[in-house]
Design a protein around this motif. Sequence first.
Motif: not given
Length: 425
Positions: A175-193
């Motif tokens: 049920d979890v789309n891990t590409i959407d999960y990855l996108r969250l990290f790339l879009e957030d400049g404070s994600s640490g990634i």
Amino acid sequence: MRIFEEMESEVRGYVRSFPAIFHVARGSEMFDEHGKRYIDFFAGAGTLNYGHNNPLLTDAMIQYLQEGGIVHGLDKATVAKRAFLTKLRDTILAPRNLQYKVQFTGPTGTNAVETALKLARMIKRRSNIISFTNGYHGLTLGALAVTGNYDYKDESYGSRSNVAFMPYDGYLGEDVNTIDYLRLFLEDGSSGIDLPAAIIVETVQGEGGINVASIEWLKALETLCREFDILLIIDDIQVGNGRTGTFFSFERAGIYPDMVTLSKSIGGGLPMALLLMRPELDQWQPGEHTGTFRGNNLAFIAATQALSYWDNDDLAQAVKYKGDLLRKELERIAAKFPELGASVRGLGMVQGLVLPQTGVAGETSAEAFTRGLVIETAGANDHVLKFLPSLLIEEDLLHEGLEIVEQSLAVLVEKRHKLLTGDSE
């Protein structure tokens, strides 16, 4: 076995799982020094897609050596290399509308991975790389950094800096789309990634447990890479070279990776590794990335012959047929032993029998070896029995090997039943 224990390093691995002194081999059969026969469901960890001592390849190599052909040539131009490059272009790349430059790296897969990572960082001027859970890309330091299995890592001798791991397709559940999960990290400049130079991925994780990425997931990953200006590296070292039914494992998804690493069966059983890259990425200066054994001319001879299997669609169809047969038989075997909670996953002729109970896969492999079958385990907990036979294996040998697996599981189930009931007879 005394000389091996006396002289060879404790690092040796497969000899412990398969304690025999092998002598000769042909096709999908191996024989030890006493003549005992073994069916090979291991294929040199995917190096022998075309079988042991394939006469098409062997005869060409013998003739080349007898004629005094160049064996070691660094990166000089040779007749053997010209023939291989021409065959690779005309038989593999051009029909698939793939435009790649070819770089010959060191002789093994991890060398190709190191080259890809170095080139990606040089081009993008960014150091971070994203890899995935359960990924396996090699054990030299750069490749080790993008390998997920903790058993291979130790902070005292390996650096894991500048690498971030993200969940592979299905890792967090269906049920979890891990590409959407990855996108969250790339879009957030404070994600640490940090924005990576590249993302490296196997479309089917072999050592990781035969985890198969969906077509939709692979397409979405390519789209994400384009959107964020990230290079996409496909590691096709084990599951390329026809293993999934098409020459490249990513063909089913219709994607066009920026780089592709190849080794194992690309050399026809001899050491050879290469990096395919989009022409605009070929930004090396002469000699900027080099190595003594980046031009194995004997492997070029074998590889050119091996690629002739792709002159038509016959091998692809055979892989599909035998892969379907393998899958159905494994599903039947899994259903026969419900107490094991087994399941099947895979694609083409890389299939896994998942045996979640601790130790079952390893014990099955060991029992099968006593019965004349070489088969290894995979997965983070060695809980997957890994089926990796030659693409050319005869159907009767495939059935015979599967029967040995079934017999081995039956023995194991009976032993466990006796332990539970206290019946020692």
